[in-house]
Design a protein around this motif. Sequence first.
Motif, mmCIF file in Angstrom:
data_model
loop_
_atom_site.group_PDB
_atom_site.id
_atom_site.type_symbol
_atom_site.label_atom_id
_atom_site.label_comp_id
_atom_site.label_asym_id
_atom_site.label_seq_id
_atom_site.Cartn_x
_atom_site.Cartn_y
_atom_site.Cartn_z
ATOM 1 N N PRO A 1 22.192 -9.712 4.817
ATOM 2 C CA PRO A 1 21.113 -8.726 4.650
ATOM 3 C C PRO A 1 21.528 -7.537 3.788
ATOM 4 N N ALA A 2 22.765 -7.068 3.960
ATOM 5 C CA ALA A 2 23.220 -5.915 3.176
ATOM 6 C C ALA A 2 23.254 -6.243 1.692
ATOM 7 N N PHE A 3 23.760 -7.441 1.338
ATOM 8 C CA PHE A 3 23.798 -7.836 -0.068
ATOM 9 C C PHE A 3 22.387 -7.932 -0.643
ATOM 10 N N THR A 4 21.485 -8.548 0.109
ATOM 11 C CA THR A 4 20.109 -8.719 -0.366
ATOM 12 C C THR A 4 19.446 -7.369 -0.582
ATOM 13 N N LEU A 5 19.577 -6.470 0.385
ATOM 14 C CA LEU A 5 18.965 -5.146 0.252
ATOM 15 C C LEU A 5 19.621 -4.342 -0.861
ATOM 16 N N ASN A 6 20.902 -4.588 -1.111
ATOM 17 C CA ASN A 6 21.579 -3.879 -2.189
ATOM 18 C C ASN A 6 20.996 -4.234 -3.552
ATOM 19 N N TRP A 7 20.460 -5.427 -3.679
ATOM 20 C CA TRP A 7 19.778 -5.805 -4.916
ATOM 21 C C TRP A 7 18.364 -5.222 -4.989
ATOM 22 N N LEU A 8 17.682 -5.141 -3.860
ATOM 23 C CA LEU A 8 16.243 -4.880 -3.863
ATOM 24 C C LEU A 8 15.838 -3.487 -3.395
ATOM 25 N N PHE A 9 16.795 -2.600 -3.102
ATOM 26 C CA PHE A 9 16.437 -1.349 -2.447
ATOM 27 C C PHE A 9 15.626 -0.403 -3.330
ATOM 28 N N ARG A 10 15.499 -0.672 -4.601
ATOM 29 C CA ARG A 10 14.671 0.171 -5.458
ATOM 30 C C ARG A 10 13.182 -0.125 -5.287
ATOM 31 N N LEU A 11 12.848 -1.149 -4.501
ATOM 32 C CA LEU A 11 11.466 -1.530 -4.239
ATOM 33 C C LEU A 11 11.163 -1.414 -2.754
ATOM 34 N N GLU A 12 9.933 -1.062 -2.412
ATOM 35 C CA GLU A 12 9.488 -1.134 -1.023
ATOM 36 C C GLU A 12 9.005 -2.551 -0.721
ATOM 37 N N PRO A 13 9.128 -3.005 0.552
ATOM 38 C CA PRO A 13 9.609 -2.272 1.723
ATOM 39 C C PRO A 13 11.129 -2.265 1.866
ATOM 40 N N PHE A 14 11.824 -2.812 0.854
ATOM 41 C CA PHE A 14 13.278 -2.951 0.975
ATOM 42 C C PHE A 14 13.982 -1.599 0.986
ATOM 43 N N ALA A 15 13.393 -0.599 0.302
ATOM 44 C CA ALA A 15 14.003 0.733 0.320
ATOM 45 C C ALA A 15 14.051 1.276 1.743
ATOM 46 N N SER A 16 12.946 1.163 2.461
ATOM 47 C CA SER A 16 12.912 1.654 3.843
ATOM 48 C C SER A 16 13.865 0.866 4.734
ATOM 49 N N MET A 17 13.955 -0.421 4.508
ATOM 50 C CA MET A 17 14.857 -1.245 5.312
ATOM 51 C C MET A 17 16.316 -0.902 5.005
ATOM 52 N N PHE A 18 16.603 -0.612 3.745
ATOM 53 C CA PHE A 18 17.962 -0.245 3.336
ATOM 54 C C PHE A 18 18.366 1.084 3.976
ATOM 55 N N ILE A 19 17.435 2.037 3.980
ATOM 56 C CA ILE A 19 17.700 3.330 4.607
ATOM 57 C C ILE A 19 17.931 3.160 6.106
ATOM 58 N N ASN A 20 17.119 2.324 6.741
ATOM 59 C CA ASN A 20 17.290 2.080 8.172
ATOM 60 C C ASN A 20 18.649 1.439 8.468
ATOM 61 N N LEU A 21 19.073 0.547 7.580
ATOM 62 C CA LEU A 21 20.359 -0.126 7.773
ATOM 63 C C LEU A 21 21.523 0.860 7.734
ATOM 64 N N HIS A 22 21.339 1.958 6.983
ATOM 65 C CA HIS A 22 22.419 2.937 6.809
ATOM 66 C C HIS A 22 22.094 4.253 7.508
ATOM 67 N N ASP A 23 21.481 4.130 8.693
ATOM 68 C CA ASP A 23 21.267 5.280 9.578
ATOM 69 C C ASP A 23 20.471 6.408 8.924
ATOM 70 N N GLY A 24 19.390 6.025 8.259
ATOM 71 C CA GLY A 24 18.464 7.030 7.751
ATOM 72 C C GLY A 24 18.758 7.581 6.378
ATOM 73 N N LYS A 25 19.666 6.954 5.629
ATOM 74 C CA LYS A 25 19.969 7.432 4.282
ATOM 75 C C LYS A 25 20.394 6.236 3.423
ATOM 76 N N PHE A 26 20.390 6.453 2.103
ATOM 77 C CA PHE A 26 20.921 5.422 1.225
ATOM 78 C C PHE A 26 22.438 5.343 1.385
ATOM 79 N N ASP A 27 22.980 4.191 1.080
ATOM 80 C CA ASP A 27 24.428 4.012 1.179
ATOM 81 C C ASP A 27 25.132 4.906 0.156
ATOM 82 N N HIS A 28 26.444 5.000 0.275
ATOM 83 C CA HIS A 28 27.227 5.804 -0.659
ATOM 84 C C HIS A 28 26.981 5.309 -2.083
ATOM 85 N N PRO A 29 26.796 6.227 -3.039
ATOM 86 C CA PRO A 29 26.473 5.817 -4.419
ATOM 87 C C PRO A 29 27.460 4.835 -5.038
ATOM 88 N N ASP A 30 28.730 4.903 -4.636
ATOM 89 C CA ASP A 30 29.726 3.985 -5.211
ATOM 90 C C ASP A 30 29.611 2.580 -4.650
#
Length: 782
Positions: free
Chosen positions: A198-227
């Motif tokens: 799931p993390a790999f998939t969301l890492n590709w798609l997080f610029r689109l909804e609903p994947f952005a919201s799911m990505f934020i939820n996966l990382h405790d309410g924020k986007f993952d570290h930029p690196d």
Amino acid sequence: MGNLIEMKSHWVLRYCEALHARWNLQEIRAIFLRRYLLQNTALEMFLASRTAIMFAFDSEETVKRVVYQLPRVGVGVKYGLPQSRKTSLMTPRQLFKHSDMCVKWQKREISNFDYLMFLNTVAGRTFNDLSQYPVFPWILTNYTSDTLDLSVASNFRDLSKPIGALSEARRKFFNDRYTSWDDDQVPAFHYGTHYSTPAFTLNWLFRLEPFASMFINLHDGKFDHPDRITHSIKDSWDRCQRDSHDVKELIPELFYLPEMFRNSSKFNLGRRADGTPVDDVILPPWAESPEHFVLMHRQALESDLVSCQLNQWIDLIFGYKQRGAEAVRATNVFYHLTYEGTVTPKMAETPGQMAAIEQQILSFGQTPSQLLAEAHPPRHSIMSMAPTMFRRHDDDLCMMMKYISNSPVVYLAANTFHQLPQPTVVGVAQNLVFSLNKWDNSYSYGASQRSALSMDPSNAEGQVSLPLTADPQLATAASTTPIARRHLGDAFDQRLTVQCSNFVTTTDSKYIFACGYPDYSFRIVDTDSGRVRQAVYGHGDVVTCIARSETSLFSDCYVVTGSMDCTVVLWHWNGTTGFIAGEYNQPGEVPSPRSILTGHEASISSLCVSAEHGLVVSGCEDGVILIHTTSSDLLRRIRGHGMVTQLSMSRECILLALFDSKRMVTYSSTARKLNEILVDDKIECVTVTRDGEFAVTGAINGRITIWRMFPLTKLYTYQPLNSAVRSVAVVASHRFILGGLDSGAIVVFNADFNRWHYEYKHRYIQNSSATRPSQPSPSPQK
């Protein structure tokens, strides 16, 4: 986003669009057995609306009981399997074994992309579960050059090796881990992570909804570290070559969805350690835009260099090298809890232990179901399938046919699939007389002498072998009885000009949909009897245009109508009953719209609809184009210049719009303008080839022209005809182009789209120029 109903995963419910919904059983088109938490306790249902719903139950027995309460639809009609409940309960290996898709792929009847989607689907991969998302291979290695030559083998990855063992150093590292592993409880493995999570998939798609919201939820309410988030294609590839924790493969969207690379919502993604902001994905230098990257990436996937070794990657992911001794030899063993059959209730002594196992399965990857226990067969080479396919035709013109009536042929439909018992070219003339002309799929250039000759419909025998035979009902004009069986009934409203957008047919030619009647209806006409099978009312003024979605033989599809009342109405065509469906899709119901789409302020002039993408595109006389979903949500509004006279959409969701019959513009599905060309000719008609790569236009000056859809480019113009071209069609084999002329004739041109294929164009024996010298057109005899 689909609907995964499993109460143990409460967080996923917030992303369900229709949690409290109901689905009509009559709209279920396919039912697949699915896994959840590596157990066969789930079902996925595919509906006529091209949506899918996944349900997880408490046991396999419950799954079986549910299936036996659902319609006998099997897994649909695409894979050559019986439509039965037994088929729905087949294991993935059984589905693969009994399907005809492997043979079709070997014979090059389907693309590499479609075959990989088939394998993913039958192996249990689904867009409705991020832990079992479809998996596609990395195929390229060159993400640094200014140009990309798809004929150079060094630009491609070795598909015989797992992503973690492409270099000798990485292979040795993971083999050392396997051989030195010493744990009585955990079996040895090469890779502690997986190629699909799931993390790999969301890492590709997080610029689109609903994947952005799911990505934020996966990382405790924020986007993952930029690196750590996807920043560039090159960096993602490089990490797969050096990071022992990164062995990810790709997802299908990298081959068709350019919007995944754009930060269209302008999320604040932070800055990397080197200070550079994270925004759009950085593409390779050889990709001019996200659309261009997707085009090149898809071409690379379909190239011969990939086709000849794709079976070896299938062996690793879905086949005999997936597990066991062969997986060990191939450096392809993953953590044991990623495999089917390794998890049982007895593994956990406490609920906490079971919860930990379940979290491991959901978060760290699941290996697809194994489909083969032996090597997957290779694909046949293009030359072995068609050794003469690259020989140029001496003549463009194949034949011309004309009826005694001089009424312009305003509509053509080439329903020529080889599965049809009677392939047919349907023609409709301006006087509303239609014809069912027999098409010979066995005809090929060279089967007869020079065939650019006229064919007299009254002489059905003909003098030479030709692919098109005139409708015998219209071959003799003296009798009026055949005309009665070949007429669409009442005259159209006098405010309308009869044109190609007033008609559409079913793929088997049994029914013609016609609009323009003064009673505000559109009608379904039985082509055998000429009788009106159904008159459908849904507008407050004359219906001006009609279109249908892509469909396989005898299947359901969407029908969309536009009117002078400025509305667009979406309908459901039931291919089994042969009627526009009512609210509950039951026989005898009054037709009921699926959606009524509003937003236009002028008469609707053109339409297209895609069930695959769930989109309805409508254009009107004031130049406005609206893009709606099939569930009636307005997505985009485009303001063009002039009346929208034609709309077409490719499989890759590239929209081709024609304004005032002179200006051709292509757009992405997000309304981004891609290309624009102002043409000298007044274009009367447009069609797009089934593969979506080319468009064919017919003009008032008698010219038929072939265009590349992206980037929009004129490729070839046929010799001018002595009459305006009012309609065009391309046969299923892509070997012939048909034109309906203002003089009442039908012309057939030889076609070979491989001339402009990036990989095959250099193979032709004879060189061609962009446009052949003009030649006098033969005048058909009456």
